[in-house]
Design an enzyme around this catalytic site. Structure first.
Site, mmCIF file in Angstrom:
data_model
loop_
_atom_site.group_PDB
_atom_site.id
_atom_site.type_symbol
_atom_site.label_atom_id
_atom_site.label_comp_id
_atom_site.label_asym_id
_atom_site.label_seq_id
_atom_site.Cartn_x
_atom_site.Cartn_y
_atom_site.Cartn_z
ATOM 1 N N HIS A 1 -15.688 10.518 17.417
ATOM 2 C CA HIS A 1 -14.866 11.192 18.329
ATOM 3 C C HIS A 1 -14.815 10.626 19.631
ATOM 4 O O HIS A 1 -15.589 9.945 20.298
ATOM 5 C CB HIS A 1 -15.513 12.593 18.627
ATOM 6 C CG HIS A 1 -14.741 13.598 19.517
ATOM 7 N ND1 HIS A 1 -15.384 14.477 20.293
ATOM 8 C CD2 HIS A 1 -13.179 13.453 19.624
ATOM 9 C CE1 HIS A 1 -14.062 15.148 20.799
ATOM 10 N NE2 HIS A 1 -12.927 14.738 20.464
ATOM 11 N N ASP B 1 1.570 -5.077 17.042
ATOM 12 C CA ASP B 1 2.471 -6.094 16.484
ATOM 13 C C ASP B 1 1.818 -7.411 16.222
ATOM 14 O O ASP B 1 0.414 -7.486 16.588
ATOM 15 C CB ASP B 1 3.627 -5.960 17.116
ATOM 16 C CG ASP B 1 3.585 -6.785 18.875
ATOM 17 O OD1 ASP B 1 2.369 -7.273 18.858
ATOM 18 O OD2 ASP B 1 4.265 -6.363 19.760
ATOM 19 N N HIS C 1 2.358 -2.528 30.344
ATOM 20 C CA HIS C 1 1.855 -3.184 29.293
ATOM 21 C C HIS C 1 0.537 -4.196 29.358
ATOM 22 O O HIS C 1 -0.145 -4.171 28.411
ATOM 23 C CB HIS C 1 3.134 -4.157 28.658
ATOM 24 C CG HIS C 1 2.721 -4.997 27.543
ATOM 25 N ND1 HIS C 1 2.433 -4.234 26.180
ATOM 26 C CD2 HIS C 1 2.528 -6.222 27.266
ATOM 27 C CE1 HIS C 1 2.326 -5.394 25.484
ATOM 28 N NE2 HIS C 1 2.551 -6.428 26.202
ATOM 29 N N TYR D 1 6.819 -4.537 22.045
ATOM 30 C CA TYR D 1 6.030 -3.338 22.539
ATOM 31 C C TYR D 1 5.624 -2.442 21.319
ATOM 32 O O TYR D 1 5.292 -1.218 21.532
ATOM 33 C CB TYR D 1 6.712 -2.562 23.809
ATOM 34 C CG TYR D 1 6.873 -3.579 24.780
ATOM 35 C CD1 TYR D 1 6.026 -4.256 25.461
ATOM 36 C CD2 TYR D 1 8.281 -4.017 25.029
ATOM 37 C CE1 TYR D 1 6.458 -5.131 26.723
ATOM 38 C CE2 TYR D 1 8.634 -4.630 26.173
ATOM 39 C CZ TYR D 1 7.432 -5.371 26.851
ATOM 40 O OH TYR D 1 7.894 -6.072 28.026
#
Length: 133
Positions: free
Chosen positions: A20, A28, A100, A122
């Site tokens: 948990h 990517d 990012h 992204y």
């Protein structure tokens, strides 16, 4: 032999070890991954397997309670893929957006990264593991 679900033994092991609040990433093929983070590399060639295909397979096996995307993924096909799959789910922490650069820093604390062959900009998501009870 397993009769359904994920067959990749490294990915099965990594999923089974999640607890948990542990995080992991579906990425990517270009996301930089720190040396200390386990990489489960599924990439075969550019575009295979696709981010959304891997996400679908993983989603069937794991309770997800939180999602983090890059701000740069807003209004993109990546955000659409995430919305399509998780919009109806009751996520405890919802979808969080960070830069990012911050997402790349969060990868450092992930239990593992699943590298896909995806080339869509992204197409990276950090997922927080939940519990089924």
């Amino acid at each position: 032999m397993k009769k359904d679900g994920i067959l990749n033994p490294e990915l099965c092991r990594a999923i089974a070890r999640l607890g948990h609040t542990d995080t992991f990433v579906v990425a990517d093929c270009g996301l930089p991954i720190p040396d200390h983070v386990e990489v489960i590399d599924l990439a075969l060639v550019f575009g295979i397997p696709r981010f959304n295909e891997v996400l679908d397979a993983v989603r069937k096996e794991i309770v997800i309670e939180g999602i983090t995307l890059a701000d740069e993924a807003r209004n993109s096909v990546t955000e659409h893929w995430i919305d399509e799959r998780f919009k109806s789910d009751d996520l405890a922490q919802g979808i969080k957006y960070v830069s990012h650069e911050e997402l790349k820093q969060l990868v450092s604390d992930a239990a593992f990264v699943i590298r896909t062959g995806e080339t869509t900009p992204y197409a990276n998501v950090l997922l927080r593991s939940g519990v089924p009870f």
